[in-house]
Write an enzyme that holds these catalytic residues in place. Structure first.
Site, PDB file in Angstrom:
ATOM      1  N   LEU A 143      45.059  37.095  46.553  1.00 36.47           N
ATOM      2  CA  LEU A 143      45.538  38.170  45.660  1.00 36.47           C
ATOM      3  C   LEU A 143      44.270  38.648  45.155  1.00 36.47           C
ATOM      4  O   LEU A 143      43.537  37.767  44.461  1.00 36.47           O
ATOM      5  CB  LEU A 143      46.632  38.053  44.667  1.00 36.47           C
ATOM      6  CG  LEU A 143      47.993  37.516  45.248  1.00 36.47           C
ATOM      7  CD1 LEU A 143      48.925  37.354  44.198  1.00 36.47           C
ATOM      8  CD2 LEU A 143      48.468  38.666  46.155  1.00 36.47           C
ATOM      9  N   ASP A 144      44.010  39.904  44.986  1.00 34.90           N
ATOM     10  CA  ASP A 144      42.998  40.382  43.936  1.00 34.90           C
ATOM     11  C   ASP A 144      43.053  39.722  42.729  1.00 34.90           C
ATOM     12  O   ASP A 144      44.410  39.756  42.158  1.00 34.90           O
ATOM     13  CB  ASP A 144      43.024  41.837  44.007  1.00 34.90           C
ATOM     14  CG  ASP A 144      42.422  42.471  45.162  1.00 34.90           C
ATOM     15  OD1 ASP A 144      41.661  41.949  46.047  1.00 34.90           O
ATOM     16  OD2 ASP A 144      42.790  43.754  45.493  1.00 34.90           O
ATOM     17  N   ARG A 145      42.034  39.681  41.851  1.00 32.92           N
ATOM     18  CA  ARG A 145      41.815  39.292  40.312  1.00 32.92           C
ATOM     19  C   ARG A 145      43.160  39.935  39.547  1.00 32.92           C
ATOM     20  O   ARG A 145      43.724  39.343  38.764  1.00 32.92           O
ATOM     21  CB  ARG A 145      40.578  39.304  39.900  1.00 32.92           C
ATOM     22  CG  ARG A 145      40.514  38.569  38.578  1.00 32.92           C
ATOM     23  CD  ARG A 145      39.119  38.464  38.042  1.00 32.92           C
ATOM     24  NE  ARG A 145      38.835  37.874  36.910  1.00 32.92           N
ATOM     25  CZ  ARG A 145      37.667  37.826  36.245  1.00 32.92           C
ATOM     26  NH1 ARG A 145      36.547  38.123  36.811  1.00 32.92           N
ATOM     27  NH2 ARG A 145      37.807  37.211  35.214  1.00 32.92           N
ATOM     28  N   THR A 147      45.717  41.600  40.340  1.00 30.30           N
ATOM     29  CA  THR A 147      46.595  41.746  40.689  1.00 30.30           C
ATOM     30  C   THR A 147      47.543  40.605  40.262  1.00 30.30           C
ATOM     31  O   THR A 147      47.381  39.547  40.587  1.00 30.30           O
ATOM     32  CB  THR A 147      46.996  41.653  42.428  1.00 30.30           C
ATOM     33  OG1 THR A 147      46.148  42.737  43.010  1.00 30.30           O
ATOM     34  CG2 THR A 147      48.282  41.909  43.014  1.00 30.30           C
ATOM     35  N   ARG A 245      45.250  49.339  47.644  1.00 28.43           N
ATOM     36  CA  ARG A 245      44.420  50.158  46.809  1.00 28.43           C
ATOM     37  C   ARG A 245      43.846  51.356  47.551  1.00 28.43           C
ATOM     38  O   ARG A 245      43.737  52.375  46.975  1.00 28.43           O
ATOM     39  CB  ARG A 245      43.678  49.276  46.054  1.00 28.43           C
ATOM     40  CG  ARG A 245      44.072  48.034  45.378  1.00 28.43           C
ATOM     41  CD  ARG A 245      43.234  47.056  44.898  1.00 28.43           C
ATOM     42  NE  ARG A 245      42.227  47.367  44.049  1.00 28.43           N
ATOM     43  CZ  ARG A 245      41.087  46.550  43.458  1.00 28.43           C
ATOM     44  NH1 ARG A 245      41.273  45.403  44.051  1.00 28.43           N
ATOM     45  NH2 ARG A 245      40.174  47.034  42.566  1.00 28.43           N
TER      46      ARG A 245
END
Length: 317
Positions: A143-145, A147, A245
């Site tokens: 997961l992105d930081r 998120t 995104r």
């Protein structure tokens, strides 16, 4: 006069480590990096090349993959002592599901899943520090930081490989919620624009819609309108970097708080309201259990900061 003598730590000695089934399949270099925390990687690779690291009394190279029952000779190395301060602070994250094969946590926003790119450590390193007796803890996906939400971590090698296969073949369903700028029109929309990674002049990684990119598929559903903003559901059918995104931003609906693909003005407005993150949350996961095949339907509700901003929009829209 009494002389004070500081007791010295015992000199490192050769160790022999037997490989269990959960550790099988790992490359020897990755196994040693985790086993010998604090030892520079250059020292480990030198020990492998020099034949100081051996498996079943034989020399191996750094690409060798361990087999259950292997006996690994680990040469003397300066390792951190048990009472030394840890370089990675242990952290206990909220657990949504756990058994012998895997653990699924609810990751908070603002925490990277692993170290790198200017981050000393992330979720996986902190979990390993908090669970020193765990034979294996490996990220099944990322997961992105910024998120928040459900993150799967394998505790067995066979579970890890099966999870990778399932995600690659789109056997599972990963559902997200995103607050975007704009009045989203369609109740349900398939977005299939190919995505290509690229680097900015400063070396920062970005993604854009490009015909030369990789196939990407996101299913977007409208959940609720808030005047100039819309709450969307996004189901990932592929797992490309920054997929949700970029798909949303390319359609003219950037996610609120997205510092890479969103508006600075919008981010500043929400920052003043006390919302200081990107509004993207991995809230639902529907996937077969990697070992038993039993359906798993896991849920992580929207975090309080997201709910608070939705309440504000409800009152002001």
């Amino acid at each position: 006069m009494r002389k004070t003598v500081n007791a010295k730590s015992p000199a490192p000695s050769v160790r022999f480590v037997e490989i269990h089934a959960e550790q099988a399949g790992q490359r020897i270099d990755n196994f040693l990096i985790r086993l010998c925390k604090g030892v520079p990687k250059s020292h480990l690779y030198k020990a492998i090349r020099g034949g100081e690291v051996r498996v079943n009394k034989g020399r191996i190279n750094a690409e060798y993959r361990l087999v259950a029952g292997d006996l690994v000779r680990v040469p003397p190395m300066r390792l951190p002592q048990a009472d030394e301060a840890r370089s990675v602070p242990p952290m206990v994250f909220p657990v949504v599901f756990e058994d012998d094969a895997m653990v699924v946590i609810n990751k908070p926003a603002g925490v990277a899943v692993h170290g790198g790119s200017g981050v000393s450590f992330g979720v996986i390193e902190q979990m390993r520090a908090a669970r020193p007796d765990a034979l294996l803890l490996e990220l099944a996906h990322r997961l992105d930081r910024e998120t928040s939400g459900l993150l799967m971590i394998a505790k067995q090698r066979k579970a890890l490989l099966r999870l990778h296969d399932m995600l690659r073949e789109s056997e599972g369903r990963k559902h997200y919620q995103a607050l975007v700028v704009g009045d989203w029109v369609n109740d349900r929309q398939h977005m299939r624009q190919p995505l290509l990674k690229w680097l900015t002049a400063s070396g920062e990684r970005r993604v854009r819609v490009d015909a030369e990119g990789k196939v990407a598929h996101t299913i977007v559903t409208l959940q609720k309108r808030y005047g100039r903003y819309s709450l969307l559901g996004a189901e990932l059918r592929t797992g490309r970097t920054h997929q949700i995104r970029v798909h949303l931003a390319s359609a003219g609906y950037p996610i609120v708080g997205d510092e890479k693909y969103g508006s600075d003005d919008v981010r500043d407005r929400f920052f003043k309201l006390g919302f200081r993150r990107m509004f993207l949350h991995a809230g639902r996961l529907d996937i077969p259990h990697p070992i038993t095949g039993e359906p798993l339907n896991l849920v992580a509700p929207l975090p309080p900061d997201c709910m608070k901003i939705l309440d504000y929009l409800e009152q002001t829209s």
